[in-house]
Design a protein around this motif. Structure first.
Motif, PDB file in Angstrom:
ATOM      1  N   ARG A 103       0.850  -1.185   0.000  1.00 38.66           N
ATOM      2  CA  ARG A 103       0.000   0.000   0.000  1.00 38.66           C
ATOM      3  C   ARG A 103       0.888   1.238   0.000  1.00 38.66           C
ATOM      4  NH1 ARG A 103      -4.967   0.250  -1.396  1.00 38.66           N
ATOM      5  NH2 ARG A 103      -5.685   1.585   0.301  1.00 38.66           N
ATOM      6  N   ILE A 104       0.633   2.139  -0.928  1.00 41.34           N
ATOM      7  CA  ILE A 104       1.391   3.383  -0.991  1.00 41.34           C
ATOM      8  C   ILE A 104       1.248   4.128   0.332  1.00 41.34           C
ATOM      9  CG2 ILE A 104       1.585   5.616  -2.153  1.00 41.34           C
ATOM     10  CD1 ILE A 104       0.588   4.263  -4.698  1.00 41.34           C
ATOM     11  N   PHE A 144     -11.923  -5.525 -13.489  1.00 37.56           N
ATOM     12  CA  PHE A 144     -10.661  -5.977 -14.077  1.00 37.56           C
ATOM     13  C   PHE A 144      -9.510  -5.237 -13.418  1.00 37.56           C
ATOM     14  CE2 PHE A 144     -12.345  -2.670 -16.887  1.00 37.56           C
ATOM     15  CZ  PHE A 144     -11.266  -1.819 -17.053  1.00 37.56           C
ATOM     16  N   HIS A 145      -8.315  -5.784 -13.588  1.00 32.11           N
ATOM     17  CA  HIS A 145      -7.109  -5.221 -12.985  1.00 32.11           C
ATOM     18  C   HIS A 145      -6.194  -4.699 -14.082  1.00 32.11           C
ATOM     19  CE1 HIS A 145      -8.584  -7.157  -9.388  1.00 32.11           C
ATOM     20  NE2 HIS A 145      -8.598  -8.313 -10.021  1.00 32.11           N
ATOM     21  N   PHE A 146      -5.703  -3.485 -13.882  1.00 36.52           N
ATOM     22  CA  PHE A 146      -4.844  -2.849 -14.877  1.00 36.52           C
ATOM     23  C   PHE A 146      -3.433  -3.433 -14.888  1.00 36.52           C
ATOM     24  CE2 PHE A 146      -7.921   0.552 -13.897  1.00 36.52           C
ATOM     25  CZ  PHE A 146      -8.355   0.862 -15.173  1.00 36.52           C
ATOM     26  N   ASN A 147      -2.969  -3.916 -13.737  1.00 37.28           N
ATOM     27  CA  ASN A 147      -1.537  -4.198 -13.611  1.00 37.28           C
ATOM     28  C   ASN A 147      -1.211  -5.593 -13.085  1.00 37.28           C
ATOM     29  OD1 ASN A 147      -2.585  -3.600 -11.062  1.00 37.28           O
ATOM     30  ND2 ASN A 147      -0.681  -2.666 -10.325  1.00 37.28           N
ATOM     31  N   TYR A 204      -2.085 -12.189  -7.141  1.00 40.61           N
ATOM     32  CA  TYR A 204      -1.995 -11.216  -8.227  1.00 40.61           C
ATOM     33  C   TYR A 204      -0.520 -10.974  -8.549  1.00 40.61           C
ATOM     34  CZ  TYR A 204      -6.729 -10.262  -6.521  1.00 40.61           C
ATOM     35  OH  TYR A 204      -8.031 -10.380  -6.101  1.00 40.61           O
ATOM     36  N   SER A 205      -0.210 -10.878  -9.824  1.00 44.08           N
ATOM     37  CA  SER A 205       1.193 -10.823 -10.253  1.00 44.08           C
ATOM     38  C   SER A 205       1.775  -9.414 -10.186  1.00 44.08           C
ATOM     39  CB  SER A 205       1.325 -11.370 -11.681  1.00 44.08           C
ATOM     40  OG  SER A 205       0.552 -10.584 -12.587  1.00 44.08           O
ATOM     41  N   LEU A 210      -2.235  -2.770  -6.206  1.00 45.23           N
ATOM     42  CA  LEU A 210      -3.122  -3.341  -7.215  1.00 45.23           C
ATOM     43  C   LEU A 210      -4.092  -2.280  -7.718  1.00 45.23           C
ATOM     44  CD1 LEU A 210      -3.930  -6.029  -8.622  1.00 45.23           C
ATOM     45  CD2 LEU A 210      -5.605  -6.344  -6.784  1.00 45.23           C
ATOM     46  N   GLU A 211      -4.202  -2.182  -9.040  1.00 41.86           N
ATOM     47  CA  GLU A 211      -5.089  -1.197  -9.660  1.00 41.86           C
ATOM     48  C   GLU A 211      -6.298  -1.928 -10.234  1.00 41.86           C
ATOM     49  OE1 GLU A 211      -4.583   1.896  -9.345  1.00 41.86           O
ATOM     50  OE2 GLU A 211      -2.498   1.903  -8.656  1.00 41.86           O
TER      51      GLU A 211
END
Length: 246
Positions: A103-104, A144-147, A204-205, A210-211
């Motif tokens: 987490r940022i 969906f996930h962007f990244n 998640y890769s 996660l976006e």
């Protein structure tokens, strides 16, 4: 049992300690390890016929006299350990998530969890992990996930999955022990269809944050007059969608 995820799409390459040992010439091993007895002692080791990847000899009690170890300090432990079960629950309509992730600025994490978060982000090709519990008849809405690619392992319950790609939807049922895979950028949803909750471990890769974009977010984020043109419906009709829905 353990559920293991590895961050590669190539064939997994593994080298165990015993394989490395027996692949090393005896004189080289003796010079490197410097045992009493030198090469003669090295030659007393015999390679087992059975793969020792999971080692539990019948005479284990005779071989091991002391298996205790000292717990490392928290600043070292939490670089490689995360209490996922004891972490914060993130509810949504239909279920709940728990995350082991970066987490940022450490948002929402305690001090120990921040250690893990930063460790995850410092290494290349790491993973984000989560447990997803969808209540009976609940829905993990299309998103969906962007990244990141996403992979999951079903722990309990049963469900229905939809993968939406280029206007075509692939629907299938899932149950205990099944594995699911969603490529990056692929819209997908999961619905629980049993009397019991559907529980899935997800990987998640990405070791970055996660976006994710969910259907209700991008639908409500689109202006009504644009939706009216896309769907050939009166602009006022889109006021029927509750914007508070999550």
């Amino acid at each position: 049992f353990f559920v293991l995820f590895f961050s590669t799409h190539d064939e997994l390459q593994t080298l165990d300690v015993d394989d490395a040992f027996f692949s090393t010439p005896e004189d080289i091993a003796a010079r490197a390890l410097k045992p009493q007895g030198g090469v003669s002692f090295i030659r007393t080791f015999k390679k087992q016929e059975e793969d020792q990847a999971v080692n539990l000899p019948a005479n284990l009690n005779e071989l091991v006299n002391n298996a205790t170890y000292v717990q490392s300090p928290d600043n070292l432990v939490w670089k490689f350990f995360y209490d996922l079960k004891g972490s914060t629950e993130y509810p949504f309509q239909g279920g709940v998530f728990q995350w082991a992730r970066y987490r940022i600025n450490g948002t929402g994490l305690n001090e120990k969890e921040k250690i893990f978060s930063e460790s995850l982000n410092k290494h290349e090709d790491t993973l984000t992990l989560a447990t997803l519990r969808i209540f009976s008849n609940g829905l993990g809405q299309p998103h969906f996930h962007f990244n990141a690619n996403e992979m999951g392992f079903v722990i309990s319950g049963c469900g229905q999955v939809g993968v939406i790609l280029s206007g075509v939807t692939s629907n299938f049922n899932i149950g205990i022990g099944d594995v699911i895979f969603f490529p990056v950028g692929t819209q997908h949803y999961i619905k629980s269809v049993c009397d019991e909750d559907l529980v899935v471990v997800l990987a998640y890769s990405t070791g970055n944050q996660l976006e994710t974009l969910r259907m209700n977010d991008y639908f409500h984020g689109t202006a009504d007059h644009i939706l009216a043109q896309l769907f050939f419906k009166n602009q006022e009709e889109f006021q029927k969608f509750p914007r508070a829905f999550k």
